[in-house]
Write a protein that holds these residues in place. Structure first.
Motif, PDB file in Angstrom:
ATOM      1  N   TRP A 259       0.823  -1.199   0.000  1.00  0.00           N
ATOM      2  CA  TRP A 259       0.000   0.000   0.000  1.00  0.00           C
ATOM      3  C   TRP A 259       0.866   1.262   0.000  1.00  0.00           C
ATOM      4  O   TRP A 259       0.604   2.214  -0.732  1.00  0.00           O
ATOM      5  N   ALA A 260       1.947   1.248   0.780  1.00  0.00           N
ATOM      6  CA  ALA A 260       2.872   2.385   0.779  1.00  0.00           C
ATOM      7  C   ALA A 260       3.540   2.534  -0.588  1.00  0.00           C
ATOM      8  O   ALA A 260       3.701   3.648  -1.099  1.00  0.00           O
ATOM      9  N   TYR A 261       3.900   1.421  -1.184  1.00  0.00           N
ATOM     10  CA  TYR A 261       4.519   1.405  -2.515  1.00  0.00           C
ATOM     11  C   TYR A 261       3.563   1.955  -3.574  1.00  0.00           C
ATOM     12  O   TYR A 261       3.942   2.790  -4.408  1.00  0.00           O
ATOM     13  N   ALA A 262       2.316   1.515  -3.546  1.00  0.00           N
ATOM     14  CA  ALA A 262       1.336   1.977  -4.524  1.00  0.00           C
ATOM     15  C   ALA A 262       1.101   3.474  -4.408  1.00  0.00           C
ATOM     16  O   ALA A 262       1.018   4.185  -5.415  1.00  0.00           O
ATOM     17  N   GLY A 300     -17.821   4.330  -3.413  1.00  0.00           N
ATOM     18  CA  GLY A 300     -16.635   3.936  -2.671  1.00  0.00           C
ATOM     19  C   GLY A 300     -15.809   2.905  -3.431  1.00  0.00           C
ATOM     20  O   GLY A 300     -16.100   2.602  -4.594  1.00  0.00           O
ATOM     21  N   PRO A 301     -14.809   2.364  -2.772  1.00  0.00           N
ATOM     22  CA  PRO A 301     -14.419   2.683  -1.410  1.00  0.00           C
ATOM     23  C   PRO A 301     -13.731   4.051  -1.320  1.00  0.00           C
ATOM     24  O   PRO A 301     -13.091   4.485  -2.282  1.00  0.00           O
ATOM     25  N   GLU A 302     -13.875   4.722  -0.188  1.00  0.00           N
ATOM     26  CA  GLU A 302     -13.236   6.015   0.014  1.00  0.00           C
ATOM     27  C   GLU A 302     -11.831   5.768   0.545  1.00  0.00           C
ATOM     28  O   GLU A 302     -11.640   5.396   1.701  1.00  0.00           O
ATOM     29  N   ILE A 303     -10.853   5.955  -0.330  1.00  0.00           N
ATOM     30  CA  ILE A 303      -9.460   5.654   0.004  1.00  0.00           C
ATOM     31  C   ILE A 303      -8.604   6.873  -0.306  1.00  0.00           C
ATOM     32  O   ILE A 303      -8.722   7.481  -1.377  1.00  0.00           O
ATOM     33  N   ASP A 304      -7.753   7.232   0.616  1.00  0.00           N
ATOM     34  CA  ASP A 304      -6.840   8.363   0.445  1.00  0.00           C
ATOM     35  C   ASP A 304      -5.539   7.861  -0.167  1.00  0.00           C
ATOM     36  O   ASP A 304      -4.781   7.140   0.471  1.00  0.00           O
ATOM     37  N   TRP A 305      -5.301   8.243  -1.426  1.00  0.00           N
ATOM     38  CA  TRP A 305      -4.097   7.798  -2.128  1.00  0.00           C
ATOM     39  C   TRP A 305      -2.885   8.695  -1.887  1.00  0.00           C
ATOM     40  O   TRP A 305      -1.818   8.458  -2.459  1.00  0.00           O
ATOM     41  N   ALA A 306      -3.025   9.710  -1.057  1.00  0.00           N
ATOM     42  CA  ALA A 306      -1.879  10.574  -0.758  1.00  0.00           C
ATOM     43  C   ALA A 306      -0.822   9.769  -0.010  1.00  0.00           C
ATOM     44  O   ALA A 306      -1.157   8.933   0.845  1.00  0.00           O
ATOM     45  N   PRO A 307       0.473   9.972  -0.318  1.00  0.00           N
ATOM     46  CA  PRO A 307       1.528   9.238   0.388  1.00  0.00           C
ATOM     47  C   PRO A 307       1.452   9.466   1.892  1.00  0.00           C
ATOM     48  O   PRO A 307       1.055  10.531   2.342  1.00  0.00           O
ATOM     49  N   ALA A 308       1.818   8.444   2.652  1.00  0.00           N
ATOM     50  CA  ALA A 308       1.751   8.542   4.114  1.00  0.00           C
ATOM     51  C   ALA A 308       2.765   9.576   4.624  1.00  0.00           C
ATOM     52  O   ALA A 308       3.827   9.748   4.048  1.00  0.00           O
TER      53      ALA A 308
END
Length: 308
Positions: A259-262, A300-308
């Motif tokens: 997920w972090a990689y994506a 949805g799904p409501e997902i935040d794609w901004a980097p952590a």
């Protein structure tokens, strides 16, 4: 002059890509001519046009690579509508280069007897007036190698010679276990076929999770062709494949490293600007009515794609 039919042009039915045991067997690519120096179709600026869809993961790769390498002024692109009917992919407003309204017209202009699905991506030779290739694994490699003289000054080397054997080997694993594996799960017509495919999908995700737990990218710190091939499937996983294709054992966001990689890749403009979740969801849920007969697109799904 393009070949047209008075009757409706029909796409290959899914049943023709289903084995007797209910397994999905993807149709082979019909056009596989290489664009290469000294060949019938040499690499030249302005000679070729890619037909692609923001919805299709195989086409998404080509759009990413074209932008990463700075080839926007070298190779043109036509984006098709994400909603496909029995005539295949429609070109909104008509294609500015060939004038066709449906991608099927270019397939039939090149091979009037063609009976398969009209797939993206494919590459049209403007000079020869024919489709050169719809061989999606080769298209990005061609952009990375044959078009190297026109790469932007600081473009990444996505297919370095020293890593090609390793890249090719991992690409095969990613294709079989994930890129195509999700389709084998989603289009399975028997419990055994589904169980086999979905087990393979999550075994591949588990392997990639472990691999990315100690490196930034699949082959180290630098972007390669393998990253380009993996990302489109990851981008679609939670939005589509988890529910629509029944790949519901785990979500992408349940894998910390993946997920972090994506999200790290999504932050790169060439990846982010070619990722259109609206078109992705409308294509799968509204077009593949054999799986989703109502054509309803879920919220949805409501997902935040901004980097952590």
């Amino acid at each position: 002059m393009f070949y047209t039919r008075s009757r409706t042009v029909g796409s290959m039915k899914l049943e023709k890509e289903t084995s007797e045991t209910g397994r999905f067997v993807r149709q082979p690519n019909r056009f596989t001519t290489r664009i290469e120096a000294g060949g019938a179709h040499p690499p030249e600026p302005g000679r070729y046009r890619i037909y692609a869809s923001y919805a299709c993961p195989w086409a998404h790769r080509s759009l990413i690579v074209r932008e990463l390498l700075g080839l926007q002024d070298v190779i043109g692109v036509t984006i098709v509508d994400p909603i496909r009917d029995e005539r295949g992919w429609r070109i909104p407003g008509g294609d500015p280069v060939t004038g066709v309204e449906f991608l099927s017209e270019l397939y039939l202009a090149t091979d009037p007897d063609y009976q398969g699905r009209y797939t993206v991506p494919c590459v049209w030779d403007i000079t020869a007036k024919r489709l050169v290739t719809n061989d999606y694994p080769q298209i990005t490699l061609t952009l990375e190698t044959a078009f190297a003289p026109w790469h932007a000054e600081h473009a990444p080397d996505l297919y370095p010679e020293a890593l090609r054997a390793e890249i090719d080997a991992l690409n095969e694993v990613i294709f079989d276990g994930l890129n195509n594996g999700v389709y084998q799960a989603g289009f399975a017509r028997s419990q055994a076929a589904y169980d086999e495919a979905v087990t393979k999908v999550f075994a591949t995700l588990d392997m990639l999770e472990e691999r990315l737990s100690h490196r930034r990218r699949l082959h180290g710190d630098e972007l390669t062709e393998s990253d380009v091939r993996l990302y489109p499937t990851l981008a679609r996983f939670d939005a589509v494949y988890h529910s629509h294709f029944k790949c519901s054992v785990r979500r992408l966001i349940d894998y910390p490293a993946l997920w972090a990689y994506a999200r790290d890749l999504h932050a790169i403009p060439a990846f982010r600007d070619t990722t259109d979740f609206d078109q992705i969801k409308r294509h799968y849920f509204m077009t593949q009515t054999n799986i989703n007969p109502s054509g309803i697109v879920p919220r949805g799904p409501e997902i935040d794609w901004a980097p952590a």
